[in-house]
Design a protein around this motif. Structure first.
Motif, PDB file in Angstrom:
ATOM      1  N   THR A 183       5.680   7.658 -10.508  1.00  0.00           N
ATOM      2  CA  THR A 183       5.518   6.324  -9.934  1.00  0.00           C
ATOM      3  C   THR A 183       4.122   5.781 -10.205  1.00  0.00           C
ATOM      4  O   THR A 183       3.191   6.529 -10.487  1.00  0.00           O
ATOM      5  N   ARG A 205       1.611   2.378  -8.557  1.00  0.00           N
ATOM      6  CA  ARG A 205       1.510   1.315  -7.547  1.00  0.00           C
ATOM      7  C   ARG A 205       1.242  -0.027  -8.225  1.00  0.00           C
ATOM      8  O   ARG A 205       0.434  -0.126  -9.134  1.00  0.00           O
ATOM      9  N   ASP A 206       1.916  -1.065  -7.753  1.00  0.00           N
ATOM     10  CA  ASP A 206       1.668  -2.414  -8.241  1.00  0.00           C
ATOM     11  C   ASP A 206       0.257  -2.830  -7.812  1.00  0.00           C
ATOM     12  O   ASP A 206      -0.112  -2.635  -6.651  1.00  0.00           O
ATOM     13  N   HIS A 234       0.768  -6.148  -5.170  1.00  0.00           N
ATOM     14  CA  HIS A 234       1.564  -5.870  -3.964  1.00  0.00           C
ATOM     15  C   HIS A 234       1.459  -4.374  -3.685  1.00  0.00           C
ATOM     16  O   HIS A 234       2.249  -3.580  -4.187  1.00  0.00           O
ATOM     17  N   LEU A 235       0.468  -4.000  -2.876  1.00  0.00           N
ATOM     18  CA  LEU A 235       0.134  -2.588  -2.710  1.00  0.00           C
ATOM     19  C   LEU A 235       1.195  -1.773  -1.979  1.00  0.00           C
ATOM     20  O   LEU A 235       1.113  -0.551  -1.943  1.00  0.00           O
ATOM     21  N   ASP A 236       2.215  -2.429  -1.429  1.00  0.00           N
ATOM     22  CA  ASP A 236       3.321  -1.695  -0.812  1.00  0.00           C
ATOM     23  C   ASP A 236       4.507  -1.574  -1.769  1.00  0.00           C
ATOM     24  O   ASP A 236       5.579  -1.154  -1.374  1.00  0.00           O
ATOM     25  N   HIS A 237       4.312  -1.923  -3.043  1.00  0.00           N
ATOM     26  CA  HIS A 237       5.347  -1.815  -4.070  1.00  0.00           C
ATOM     27  C   HIS A 237       4.967  -0.715  -5.068  1.00  0.00           C
ATOM     28  O   HIS A 237       3.809  -0.599  -5.460  1.00  0.00           O
ATOM     29  N   PHE A 238       5.979   0.056  -5.469  1.00  0.00           N
ATOM     30  CA  PHE A 238       5.785   1.099  -6.469  1.00  0.00           C
ATOM     31  C   PHE A 238       6.809   0.920  -7.574  1.00  0.00           C
ATOM     32  O   PHE A 238       7.917   0.470  -7.334  1.00  0.00           O
TER      33      PHE A 238
END
Length: 79
Positions: A54, A56-57, A60-64
């Protein structure tokens, strides 16, 4: 084998690459993720649908990002 410590003044560490825009950062991370997945696929580190890598975006730090379910690591592309 020489196990003497390296003097601190001879140590250098590369910092992570930085970019001017989120889009450039995103593209760089996607390319690195794909490269890692393809290397894993090339050396046989995939087994059926088990396993993933994975990233991390950057915006958008809550998106992987993760590889598509069931797709061989060898066939992953940035697009």
């Amino acid at each position: 084998m020489n196990l003497d410590p390296v003097p601190a003044d001879q140590l250098t560490f590369r910092l992570p690459q930085t970019f001017d825009t989120v889009e450039e950062t995103r593209r760089h991370r996607q390319e690195r993720l794909v490269a890692a997945l393809r290397l894993f696929g090339r050396f046989g580190f995939e087994e059926g649908v088990a396993g993933h890598i994975t990233a991390r975006d950057p915006e958008h730090l809550d998106h992987f990002w993760v590889n598509p379910f069931g797709m061989s690591f060898k066939h992953i592309k940035v697009s």
